[in-house]
Design an enzyme around this catalytic site. Structure first.
Site, PDB file in Angstrom:
ATOM      1  N   GLY A 150     -16.801  26.551  37.621  1.00 31.54           N
ATOM      2  CA  GLY A 150     -16.964  25.277  37.977  1.00 31.54           C
ATOM      3  C   GLY A 150     -16.602  23.936  37.174  1.00 31.54           C
ATOM      4  O   GLY A 150     -15.420  24.053  36.834  1.00 31.54           O
ATOM      5  N   SER A 152     -14.499  30.050  32.362  1.00 33.49           N
ATOM      6  CA  SER A 152     -13.842  28.780  32.707  1.00 33.49           C
ATOM      7  C   SER A 152     -15.168  27.771  32.158  1.00 33.49           C
ATOM      8  O   SER A 152     -15.618  27.833  31.115  1.00 33.49           O
ATOM      9  CB  SER A 152     -13.664  28.634  34.128  1.00 33.49           C
ATOM     10  N   TRP A 153     -15.424  26.968  33.201  1.00 31.54           N
ATOM     11  CA  TRP A 153     -17.013  26.282  32.706  1.00 31.54           C
ATOM     12  C   TRP A 153     -18.016  27.033  32.418  1.00 31.54           C
ATOM     13  O   TRP A 153     -18.751  26.510  31.677  1.00 31.54           O
ATOM     14  CB  TRP A 153     -17.286  25.448  34.149  1.00 31.54           C
ATOM     15  N   ASP A 180      -2.218  30.348  32.162  1.00 26.10           N
ATOM     16  CA  ASP A 180      -3.456  29.832  32.836  1.00 26.10           C
ATOM     17  C   ASP A 180      -3.073  28.234  33.178  1.00 26.10           C
ATOM     18  O   ASP A 180      -2.931  27.614  32.083  1.00 26.10           O
ATOM     19  CB  ASP A 180      -4.740  29.957  31.875  1.00 26.10           C
ATOM     20  N   HIS A 232      -5.443  32.166  35.441  1.00 24.63           N
ATOM     21  CA  HIS A 232      -7.051  31.886  35.024  1.00 24.63           C
ATOM     22  C   HIS A 232      -7.813  32.578  35.781  1.00 24.63           C
ATOM     23  O   HIS A 232      -8.712  32.836  34.898  1.00 24.63           O
ATOM     24  CB  HIS A 232      -7.093  30.499  35.681  1.00 24.63           C
TER      25      HIS A 232
END
Length: 324
Positions: free
Chosen positions: A43, A110-111, A273, A301
């Site tokens: 996120g 990711s986050w 990505d 990604h």
């Protein structure tokens, strides 16, 4: 399709009150007496899904998943107050103590990779190893690429849809602020359209392969479910951008990485990505003394793409040796 572990149900789940306002949903699955591993979703504003349990050997691992503040099943949904990277790091420690876990392997994408690194800096003695995917260190270059028009060069038709809900004269540096205003509009239709447009832009960049291999159920979700998820990820992500939460997080990681340089680390990043280009993963890997970096040559990604999923599943097996 990558060789995921079979679907499993939680052995325990519940809510942990982490502030007067927030309760986070958490669950455990796998072996209650096994070695602990923590999954951190992306996120900011995404959430956990049942298939996330399937990265981990349920006979070996005590698998812990939770939805970050405002996300998934955590309450209240989409809440921006008391929602900062520092709050989330502290929530991880509260959850660890609540579950009486001494230390764990931390797995994030990711986050989730950003949050994993921040947590490792906060409590390095609690992190046995890091397994990371799609590195995002929140530098201005990365933000400009994702939301300032960089990736738009490859996806102009999707970028046009992303901009279509904004006033025509919106400058690139005002995109985040303009979206934030829409998210707080008094008109529900305006709010919902903005949330779907933001989430749609991000979703269009996720996969190089349009048919990811993960056993997900998103393709079967209805419009109401899609909107529910879009509200959290769009509002919370925009909130973090607008309040420089991501920039603060990235600065901390880049300046203090030496403190966690001895933690064993695995990183996989898709060569193509479009949300988190591999340059950042390359730079981060060089700051660890015991780091495996894998650039997946035909991946974007998403954790569900074949090469990414296979790399993560392999790493989770190999990193059993670091579990305590």
């Amino acid at each position: 399709m990558a060789d995921y572990f079979p679907p499993i149900e939680p052995t325990h789940k519940g809510y942990l009150k982490v502030s007067e306002l927030h309760e986070i949903y958490y669950e455990e699955s796998g072996n209650p007496e096994g070695k602990a591993i923590l999954f951190l979703h992306g996120g900011p504003g995404s959430g956990t899904q049942p298939y996330h349990r399937q990265y981990f050997d349920p006979d070996f691992y005590r698998i812990v998943l939770f939805d970050q503040r405002g996300c998934g099943l955590s309450r209240p949904h989409g809440e921006l107050r008391e929602n900062t990277s520092r709050d989330l790091v502290e929530d991880i420690e509260k959850l660890r103590r609540h579950l009486s876990i001494d230390s764990w392997i931390v797995f994030g994408g990711s986050w989730g990779s950003t949050l994993a690194l921040l947590y490792a800096l906060h409590a390095p003695e609690r992190v046995n190893a890091l397994i990371l995917r799609g590195i995002f260190l929140c530098t201005q270059d990365e933000i400009d690429w994702f939301i300032g028009g960089g990736a738009a060069r490859f996806f102009p038709e999707n970028w046009e849809k992303f901009l279509s809900v904004l006033p025509k004269d919106t400058a690139p540096q005002e995109i985040v602020r303009s979206y934030y205003a829409l998210f707080n509009s008094e008109d529900e239709a305006t709010r919902n359209a903005a949330c779907l447009a933001w989430a749609g832009w991000e979703g269009s960049l996720l996969c190089l392969d349009p048919a990811p291999s993960s056993p997900r159920a998103e393709d079967d979700e209805g419009e109401a479910d899609a909107l529910y998820k879009a509200i959290a990820i769009s509002k919370i992500e925009c909130h973090y951008f607008l309040n420089n939460e991501l920039d603060k997080a990235g600065s901390i990681i880049l300046k203090q990485q030496a403190k966690i340089a001895d933690i064993p680390c695995f990183i996989v990043n898709g060569r193509y990505d479009m949300i988190c280009p591999p340059e950042t993963a390359w730079k981060l890997a060089r700051g660890f003394r015991n780091c495996e970096l894998q650039i997946a040559p035909l991946a974007g990604h998403s954790s569900g793409e074949e090469e990414i999923a296979e790399a993560l599943l392999s790493a989770v097996e190999r990193y059993k040796r670091y579990a305590r």
